[in-house]
Design an enzyme around this catalytic site. Structure first.
Site, mmCIF file in Angstrom:
data_model
loop_
_atom_site.group_PDB
_atom_site.id
_atom_site.type_symbol
_atom_site.label_atom_id
_atom_site.label_comp_id
_atom_site.label_asym_id
_atom_site.label_seq_id
_atom_site.Cartn_x
_atom_site.Cartn_y
_atom_site.Cartn_z
ATOM 1 N N HIS A 125 5.594 -0.136 3.348
ATOM 2 C CA HIS A 125 4.592 -0.529 2.349
ATOM 3 C C HIS A 125 3.180 -0.450 2.937
ATOM 4 C CE1 HIS A 125 3.467 -3.117 -1.247
ATOM 5 N NE2 HIS A 125 2.387 -3.220 -0.486
ATOM 6 N N GLU A 126 2.996 -1.046 4.104
ATOM 7 C CA GLU A 126 1.655 -1.088 4.693
ATOM 8 C C GLU A 126 1.234 0.273 5.244
ATOM 9 O OE1 GLU A 126 -0.001 -3.536 3.905
ATOM 10 O OE2 GLU A 126 1.636 -4.907 3.373
ATOM 11 N N HIS A 129 -0.500 2.116 2.541
ATOM 12 C CA HIS A 129 -1.914 1.727 2.459
ATOM 13 C C HIS A 129 -2.717 2.421 3.560
ATOM 14 C CE1 HIS A 129 -1.079 -1.053 -0.663
ATOM 15 N NE2 HIS A 129 -0.592 -2.031 0.086
#
Length: 246
Positions: A125-126, A129
């Protein structure tokens, strides 16, 4: 941001409202961001930190979601180094991790990540980003639509909304359930780090949803399972070899 069930802002001016400004951007969820780092010896004595480091290493070495994203960032000129770009820290109980664009670091909430599968999801997920930060001019702090787009992509591509994870949350659905999960998790992530109304967050997500949901880079598909992610990683590597031979 991986919400339990961000990013650190640029330096704010020395004013009375500094703490409020930082809090609005999610600082309250990552209290160790503003502290001096502990020595390696001190950190090594804490079980949470050791466990976090071990699980992180396992994710980076074996998880196809993370492996593809690391390779994509390297090709985009943003090589990720374990010691430099990941930090295991204690966080607020409501979050699993965050991306600090000011330092280009991924924060892993060592007090909240207790299983390897959770670590895999948070890192993926990160990293999405981080990939968005690398490839685009994302205004994380002033443009909520930019934040919404990256949260949509992270929920869509990281495995957050796989059928297995949704069943574990006791959420079931048929047609359109994946899209519903992505939308809901993007809205929740925005609300965790921005002091805005739910209506404002929903509006931002809805306005960019179609474009951002269909932006599948660097996977080229929605990886609904680890098997899908492995195929996507293999295709990504083959695409790179094909381009190199042109």
């Amino acid at each position: 941001m991986e919400r339990e069930e961000g990013a650190s802002p640029p330096a704010a001016p020395d004013t009375v409202g500094k703490e409020e400004q930082e809090d609005d951007l999610g600082y309250r969820l990552f209290p160790e961001r503003n502290k001096n780092p502990q020595s390696f010896l001190v950190r090594s004595l804490f079980t949470y930190h050791n466990k976090c480091q071990v699980m992180l290493r396992m994710t980076l070495e074996t998880n196809p979601y993370a492996q593809l994203l690391l390779e994509a960032m390297k090709q985009s000129g943003c090589t990720v180094f374990n010691d430099r770009h990941f930090s295991c820290e204690n966080c607020d109980a409501c979050v699993g991790g965050g991306f600090d664009s000011a330092t280009s670091q991924i924060v892993l909430c060592q007090n909240n990540i207790h299983h390897q599968s959770h670590m895999n999801r948070v890192v993926a997920h990160e990293l999405i980003h981080a990939f968005d930060h690398c490839r685009a001019h994302v205004d994380w702090f002033k443009n909520v639509k930019h934040l919404a787009c990256s949260e949509i992509r992270a929920a869509n591509l990281s495995g957050d909304c796989t059928l297995v994870n949704e069943i574990a949350r006791f959420k079931f659905g048929l047609k359109g359930h994946h899209q519903t999960c992505v939308r809901d998790r993007a809205i929740r992530s925005i609300l965790a780090v921005r002091k805005i109304s739910k209506e404002t967050a929903e509006k931002a997500v809805d306005e960019v949803f179609d474009a951002c949901f269909n932006d599948l880079e660097p996977f080229g598909r929605i990886p609904h399972s680890k098997t899908d992610a492995k195929r996507a990683f293999r295709d990504f590597q083959n695409r790179d070899r094909y381009n190199a031979n042109l």
